[in-house]
Write a protein that holds these residues in place. Structure first.
Motif, PDB file in Angstrom:
ATOM      1  N   UNK A  85       0.812  -1.213   0.000  1.00 20.10           N
ATOM      2  CA  UNK A  85       0.000   0.000   0.000  1.00 20.10           C
ATOM      3  C   UNK A  85       0.841   1.258   0.000  1.00 20.10           C
ATOM      4  N   UNK A  86       1.917   1.241   0.763  1.00 22.10           N
ATOM      5  CA  UNK A  86       2.784   2.423   0.821  1.00 22.10           C
ATOM      6  C   UNK A  86       3.571   2.608  -0.476  1.00 22.10           C
ATOM      7  N   UNK A  87       4.179   1.526  -0.957  1.00 22.28           N
ATOM      8  CA  UNK A  87       4.955   1.619  -2.197  1.00 22.28           C
ATOM      9  C   UNK A  87       4.042   1.996  -3.362  1.00 22.28           C
ATOM     10  N   UNK A  88       2.848   1.422  -3.397  1.00 26.34           N
ATOM     11  CA  UNK A  88       1.906   1.744  -4.462  1.00 26.34           C
ATOM     12  C   UNK A  88       1.494   3.198  -4.440  1.00 26.34           C
ATOM     13  N   UNK A  89       1.252   3.743  -3.250  1.00 22.94           N
ATOM     14  CA  UNK A  89       0.864   5.157  -3.153  1.00 22.94           C
ATOM     15  C   UNK A  89       1.964   6.062  -3.684  1.00 22.94           C
ATOM     16  N   UNK A 104      11.118   9.921   1.151  1.00 22.94           N
ATOM     17  CA  UNK A 104       9.675  10.125   1.297  1.00 22.94           C
ATOM     18  C   UNK A 104       8.943   8.787   1.420  1.00 22.94           C
ATOM     19  N   UNK A 105       9.494   7.751   0.785  1.00 23.58           N
ATOM     20  CA  UNK A 105       8.879   6.430   0.842  1.00 23.58           C
ATOM     21  C   UNK A 105       8.722   5.938   2.274  1.00 23.58           C
ATOM     22  N   UNK A 109       4.369   8.391   8.489  1.00 21.58           N
ATOM     23  CA  UNK A 109       3.553   9.192   9.409  1.00 21.58           C
ATOM     24  C   UNK A 109       2.899  10.372   8.692  1.00 21.58           C
ATOM     25  N   UNK A 110       3.355  10.683   7.487  1.00 25.52           N
ATOM     26  CA  UNK A 110       2.726  11.757   6.715  1.00 25.52           C
ATOM     27  C   UNK A 110       1.487  11.261   5.977  1.00 25.52           C
ATOM     28  N   UNK A 111       1.195   9.964   6.069  1.00 25.55           N
ATOM     29  CA  UNK A 111       0.010   9.412   5.428  1.00 25.55           C
ATOM     30  C   UNK A 111       0.281   9.000   3.993  1.00 25.55           C
ATOM     31  N   UNK A 112      -0.682   8.279   3.429  1.00 25.53           N
ATOM     32  CA  UNK A 112      -0.579   7.877   2.040  1.00 25.53           C
ATOM     33  C   UNK A 112      -0.493   6.376   1.862  1.00 25.53           C
ATOM     34  N   UNK A 113      -1.638   5.751   1.520  1.00 24.96           N
ATOM     35  CA  UNK A 113      -1.687   4.323   1.240  1.00 24.96           C
ATOM     36  C   UNK A 113      -2.557   4.135   0.001  1.00 24.96           C
ATOM     37  N   UNK A 114      -2.169   3.198  -0.848  1.00 23.55           N
ATOM     38  CA  UNK A 114      -2.918   2.899  -2.063  1.00 23.55           C
ATOM     39  C   UNK A 114      -3.486   1.493  -1.974  1.00 23.55           C
ATOM     40  N   UNK A 115      -4.795   1.373  -2.209  1.00 22.45           N
ATOM     41  CA  UNK A 115      -5.383   0.040  -2.193  1.00 22.45           C
ATOM     42  C   UNK A 115      -4.812  -0.816  -3.319  1.00 22.45           C
ATOM     43  N   UNK A 116      -4.674  -0.227  -4.498  1.00 24.44           N
ATOM     44  CA  UNK A 116      -4.170  -1.014  -5.622  1.00 24.44           C
ATOM     45  C   UNK A 116      -2.754  -1.520  -5.331  1.00 24.44           C
ATOM     46  N   UNK A 117      -1.943  -0.696  -4.659  1.00 21.01           N
ATOM     47  CA  UNK A 117      -0.630  -1.162  -4.246  1.00 21.01           C
ATOM     48  C   UNK A 117      -0.736  -2.258  -3.211  1.00 21.01           C
ATOM     49  N   UNK A 118      -1.706  -2.120  -2.301  1.00 20.07           N
ATOM     50  CA  UNK A 118      -1.928  -3.159  -1.301  1.00 20.07           C
ATOM     51  C   UNK A 118      -2.305  -4.485  -1.932  1.00 20.07           C
ATOM     52  N   UNK A 119      -3.109  -4.439  -3.010  1.00 21.38           N
ATOM     53  CA  UNK A 119      -3.479  -5.663  -3.716  1.00 21.38           C
ATOM     54  C   UNK A 119      -2.240  -6.344  -4.289  1.00 21.38           C
TER      55      UNK A 119
END
Length: 279
Positions: A85-89, A104-105, A109-119
């Motif tokens: 999720x983090x790498x995808x975002x 930045x990766x 704590x600054x937020x940012x997660x991607x569902x598609x990356x999580x998949x």
């Protein structure tokens, strides 16, 4: 999560034409420098529910699963969601910032997660586990994907409590005025996603799995169902400010859903054709 969902809706102050976002502190309580947030609690609840359902399925006669395998599955799946999720975002939504500052990766704590990356992270974790458990990849996928909508729904409730990822401006009676989103009411798109990507998709997958479909088809239905629901809801969700609407009038989320939808259809068709060829 249902009681919390209804509480959130009923606690929204009303104006003559729209709802006002209920001012909920995203931090439940703090212990020194450690803050316990609603967003994290939602994922913890989803994890506990998924673990319970997976163990319950493993305990059934001839399930082919053990509780030790479920424990490994939860651990690898958690890592896949978080890391993917983090790498995808970063790659899908903030690649420019990553190029300017690769560290930045790691600033999660600054937020940012991607569902598609999580998949993608979960798919990688399942590949590793299929080799470890000596199970087919499709069999493992069908077992896992039924649990994923629990995390999806919990995450969207967390987004709503945080007052983030709001929808586009709207004039419907349930439109909501979000803090920091300007003077106009907007679609509470987080709740749309909670309902369709969380509840409806979960019930659909449970129902379909009970019909004993060909191997891989439950996973295919998940890809098709999530991709379709997310693609449609993106029309009501405010696009990312730094990306906006991309080519053909579609958002980044919609573009990322297209391969999911096509892959889901392909898996389902392939599964039934393979089943038919064995008859």
């Amino acid at each position: 999560m249902w009681p919390l969902f209804f509480y959130l809706l009923t606690s929204c102050p009303m104006s003559p034409s729209y709802l006002v976002f209920p001012q909920i502190d995203p931090v439940i309580f703090s212990l020194g420098p450690l803050s316990i947030r609603w967003y994290g609690l939602m994922y913890l609840i989803a994890f506990v529910m998924a673990n319970y359902l997976a163990n319950r399925a493993a305990d059934k006669p001839n399930s082919g699963w053990t509780r030790d395998q479920v424990s490994d599955l939860m651990f690898y799946g958690f890592l896949g969601v978080v890391l993917g999720g983090r790498v995808g975002y970063v790659l899908f939504y903030n690649f420019g910032e990553f190029l300017a500052d690769p560290l930045y990766l790691f600033r999660t704590w600054e937020g940012g997660m991607s569902f598609h990356g999580g998949v993608l992270g979960v798919l990688t974790a399942m590949w590793l586990l299929s080799r470890k458990f000596n199970k087919s990849y499709l069999q493992l996928g069908d077992f896992v994907v039924v649990l994923l909508p629990l995390g999806l729904g919990a995450g969207r409730i967390g987004n709503f409590i945080n007052g983030e990822l709001w929808g586009r401006t709207a004039e419907v009676p349930w439109a909501m005025l979000f803090p920091g989103a300007g003077p106009l009411p907007r679609h509470p798109s987080q709740l749309y996603e909670f309902f369709f990507e969380g509840i409806v998709l979960f019930l659909l997958l449970v129902w379909y799995k009970k019909r004993n479909p060909p191997a891989g088809n439950v996973g295919g239905l998940f890809l098709l169902g999530y991709g379709t629901f997310r693609f449609g809801i993106e029309f009501f969700r405010e696009p990312d400010a730094h990306l906006g609407i991309l080519s053909l009038g579609m958002s980044m989320g919609q573009w990322l859903c297209m391969p999911m939808i096509l892959s889901g259809i392909a898996l389902i068709v392939w599964g039934y054709r393979r089943e038919g060829s064995k008859a």
